[in-house]
Design a protein around this motif. Structure first.
Motif, PDB file in Angstrom:
ATOM      1  N   VAL A 149       0.833  -1.197   0.000  1.00 28.50           N
ATOM      2  CA  VAL A 149       0.000   0.000   0.000  1.00 28.50           C
ATOM      3  C   VAL A 149       0.869   1.249   0.000  1.00 28.50           C
ATOM      4  O   VAL A 149       2.053   1.211   0.307  1.00 28.50           O
ATOM      5  N   ARG A 150       0.241   2.346  -0.351  1.00 26.88           N
ATOM      6  CA  ARG A 150       0.876   3.655  -0.259  1.00 26.88           C
ATOM      7  C   ARG A 150      -0.137   4.600   0.370  1.00 26.88           C
ATOM      8  O   ARG A 150      -1.292   4.635  -0.028  1.00 26.88           O
ATOM      9  N   GLY A 151       0.317   5.332   1.371  1.00 27.69           N
ATOM     10  CA  GLY A 151      -0.556   6.301   2.026  1.00 27.69           C
ATOM     11  C   GLY A 151      -0.763   5.987   3.491  1.00 27.69           C
ATOM     12  O   GLY A 151      -0.881   4.826   3.889  1.00 27.69           O
ATOM     13  N   LEU A 152      -0.806   7.035   4.283  1.00 28.74           N
ATOM     14  CA  LEU A 152      -0.928   6.909   5.730  1.00 28.74           C
ATOM     15  C   LEU A 152      -2.206   6.169   6.141  1.00 28.74           C
ATOM     16  O   LEU A 152      -2.172   5.317   7.034  1.00 28.74           O
ATOM     17  N   ALA A 153      -3.313   6.474   5.495  1.00 25.98           N
ATOM     18  CA  ALA A 153      -4.578   5.820   5.848  1.00 25.98           C
ATOM     19  C   ALA A 153      -4.504   4.309   5.597  1.00 25.98           C
ATOM     20  O   ALA A 153      -5.008   3.519   6.397  1.00 25.98           O
ATOM     21  N   GLU A 154      -3.847   3.914   4.507  1.00 29.11           N
ATOM     22  CA  GLU A 154      -3.722   2.495   4.183  1.00 29.11           C
ATOM     23  C   GLU A 154      -2.790   1.782   5.164  1.00 29.11           C
ATOM     24  O   GLU A 154      -3.055   0.655   5.582  1.00 29.11           O
ATOM     25  N   VAL A 155      -1.685   2.424   5.539  1.00 23.58           N
ATOM     26  CA  VAL A 155      -0.774   1.848   6.532  1.00 23.58           C
ATOM     27  C   VAL A 155      -1.510   1.704   7.868  1.00 23.58           C
ATOM     28  O   VAL A 155      -1.431   0.668   8.529  1.00 23.58           O
ATOM     29  N   HIS A 156      -2.249   2.727   8.249  1.00 22.53           N
ATOM     30  CA  HIS A 156      -3.050   2.693   9.473  1.00 22.53           C
ATOM     31  C   HIS A 156      -4.015   1.506   9.423  1.00 22.53           C
ATOM     32  O   HIS A 156      -4.179   0.780  10.412  1.00 22.53           O
ATOM     33  N   GLY A 157      -4.638   1.293   8.275  1.00 22.64           N
ATOM     34  CA  GLY A 157      -5.590   0.194   8.114  1.00 22.64           C
ATOM     35  C   GLY A 157      -4.958  -1.171   8.337  1.00 22.64           C
ATOM     36  O   GLY A 157      -5.581  -2.068   8.928  1.00 22.64           O
ATOM     37  N   ILE A 158      -3.728  -1.351   7.876  1.00 22.04           N
ATOM     38  CA  ILE A 158      -3.029  -2.634   8.064  1.00 22.04           C
ATOM     39  C   ILE A 158      -2.796  -2.899   9.549  1.00 22.04           C
ATOM     40  O   ILE A 158      -3.070  -3.999  10.048  1.00 22.04           O
ATOM     41  N   PHE A 159      -2.310  -1.898  10.262  1.00 21.73           N
ATOM     42  CA  PHE A 159      -2.059  -2.086  11.688  1.00 21.73           C
ATOM     43  C   PHE A 159      -3.366  -2.216  12.478  1.00 21.73           C
ATOM     44  O   PHE A 159      -3.442  -2.978  13.441  1.00 21.73           O
ATOM     45  N   SER A 160      -4.413  -1.499  12.086  1.00 21.21           N
ATOM     46  CA  SER A 160      -5.726  -1.644  12.738  1.00 21.21           C
ATOM     47  C   SER A 160      -6.251  -3.065  12.572  1.00 21.21           C
ATOM     48  O   SER A 160      -6.764  -3.666  13.520  1.00 21.21           O
ATOM     49  N   HIS A 161      -6.118  -3.596  11.368  1.00 16.53           N
ATOM     50  CA  HIS A 161      -6.574  -4.959  11.096  1.00 16.53           C
ATOM     51  C   HIS A 161      -5.842  -5.981  11.968  1.00 16.53           C
ATOM     52  O   HIS A 161      -6.421  -6.975  12.400  1.00 16.53           O
ATOM     53  N   MET A 162      -4.564  -5.724  12.227  1.00 13.80           N
ATOM     54  CA  MET A 162      -3.779  -6.614  13.080  1.00 13.80           C
ATOM     55  C   MET A 162      -4.471  -6.772  14.437  1.00 13.80           C
ATOM     56  O   MET A 162      -4.553  -7.882  14.973  1.00 13.80           O
ATOM     57  N   TYR A 163      -4.984  -5.677  14.991  1.00 10.42           N
ATOM     58  CA  TYR A 163      -5.649  -5.737  16.296  1.00 10.42           C
ATOM     59  C   TYR A 163      -7.021  -6.399  16.206  1.00 10.42           C
ATOM     60  O   TYR A 163      -7.497  -6.986  17.180  1.00 10.42           O
ATOM     61  N   GLU A 164      -7.665  -6.332  15.048  1.00 12.10           N
ATOM     62  CA  GLU A 164      -8.951  -6.994  14.863  1.00 12.10           C
ATOM     63  C   GLU A 164      -8.769  -8.500  14.701  1.00 12.10           C
ATOM     64  O   GLU A 164      -9.576  -9.293  15.193  1.00 12.10           O
ATOM     65  N   ALA A 165      -7.702  -8.919  14.021  1.00 17.27           N
ATOM     66  CA  ALA A 165      -7.511 -10.325  13.668  1.00 17.27           C
ATOM     67  C   ALA A 165      -6.776 -11.142  14.731  1.00 17.27           C
ATOM     68  O   ALA A 165      -6.931 -12.362  14.780  1.00 17.27           O
ATOM     69  N   LEU A 166      -5.967 -10.482  15.564  1.00 16.71           N
ATOM     70  CA  LEU A 166      -5.116 -11.195  16.518  1.00 16.71           C
ATOM     71  C   LEU A 166      -5.336 -10.692  17.937  1.00 16.71           C
ATOM     72  O   LEU A 166      -5.772  -9.567  18.144  1.00 16.71           O
ATOM     73  N   ARG A 167      -4.975 -11.532  18.892  1.00 15.25           N
ATOM     74  CA  ARG A 167      -5.083 -11.155  20.295  1.00 15.25           C
ATOM     75  C   ARG A 167      -3.693 -10.846  20.843  1.00 15.25           C
ATOM     76  O   ARG A 167      -2.744 -11.583  20.619  1.00 15.25           O
ATOM     77  N   GLN A 168      -3.566  -9.738  21.518  1.00 12.59           N
ATOM     78  CA  GLN A 168      -2.341  -9.271  22.182  1.00 12.59           C
ATOM     79  C   GLN A 168      -1.119  -9.225  21.239  1.00 12.59           C
ATOM     80  O   GLN A 168      -0.039  -9.682  21.599  1.00 12.59           O
ATOM     81  N   PRO A 169      -1.265  -8.641  20.050  1.00 13.92           N
ATOM     82  CA  PRO A 169      -0.090  -8.545  19.172  1.00 13.92           C
ATOM     83  C   PRO A 169       0.916  -7.532  19.707  1.00 13.92           C
ATOM     84  O   PRO A 169       0.525  -6.493  20.261  1.00 13.92           O
ATOM     85  N   ARG A 170       2.193  -7.877  19.583  1.00 11.48           N
ATOM     86  CA  ARG A 170       3.228  -6.922  19.995  1.00 11.48           C
ATOM     87  C   ARG A 170       4.525  -7.229  19.262  1.00 11.48           C
ATOM     88  O   ARG A 170       4.812  -8.371  18.910  1.00 11.48           O
ATOM     89  N   PHE A 171       5.295  -6.170  19.040  1.00  9.84           N
ATOM     90  CA  PHE A 171       6.601  -6.286  18.387  1.00  9.84           C
ATOM     91  C   PHE A 171       7.706  -6.162  19.426  1.00  9.84           C
ATOM     92  O   PHE A 171       7.631  -5.312  20.316  1.00  9.84           O
TER      93      PHE A 171
END
Length: 150
Positions: free
Chosen positions: A48-70
């Motif tokens: 993706v390109r664009g802040l909104a799209e990058v935000h969407g990827i990380f938001s989806h991570m929290y919807e799809a997984l429990r307690q994600p962390r780097f």
């Protein structure tokens, strides 16, 4: 051991690492303090390109997984870019909810002159790190891997 002088790049990298290691759904609203409006992001599943799209990827991570962390395990910085190695730790929501999961990968990051990320490319082996952990598909992937090694 020789001490290296602290550079502006080191400051940008340290800020970004702290952001990712402390990421929460609420802190995603601060993404614009770390990424340019036209930032490019690519991983094994997204491009993706664009802040909104990058935000969407990380938001989806929290919807799809429990307690994600780097957890960033190492960093190399030079010029206007860095490479981070990391462990991505999480639990699945849909199945095997009790087993902690870890994906090991790396990120190539390029910064602008003002310290914002304009390029972020994640590298990790989706077959080994994710598909092999899934029911049904995991069994097939492990079988294929075993066959390829014979």
């Amino acid at each position: 051991m020789t001490e290296h002088p602290h550079t502006e790049l080191d400051t940008h990298v340290a800020r970004l690492v702290a952001f990712f290691e402390n990421l929460t759904p609420a802190s995603l609203d601060q993404l614009n303090q770390f990424y340019t409006p036209g930032a490019y992001f690519k991983d094994p599943f997204n491009e993706v390109r664009g802040l909104a799209e990058v935000h969407g990827i990380f938001s989806h991570m929290y919807e799809a997984l429990r307690q994600p962390r780097f957890v960033v395990t190492d960093r190399i910085a030079q010029g206007d870019q860095c490479f981070l190695t990391w462990n991505f730790e999480f639990y699945f929501k849909g199945f095997d909810k009790a087993t902690p999961q870890t994906i090991r990968g790396g990120s190539h990051i390029k910064f602008t002159a003002d310290g914002l990320v304009d390029f972020h490319r994640d590298y990790w082996d989706a077959a080994e790190e994710l598909y092999e952990k899934l029911p049904l598909l995991g069994g097939l992937m492990r079988w294929l891997k075993k066959r390829a090694q014979q």
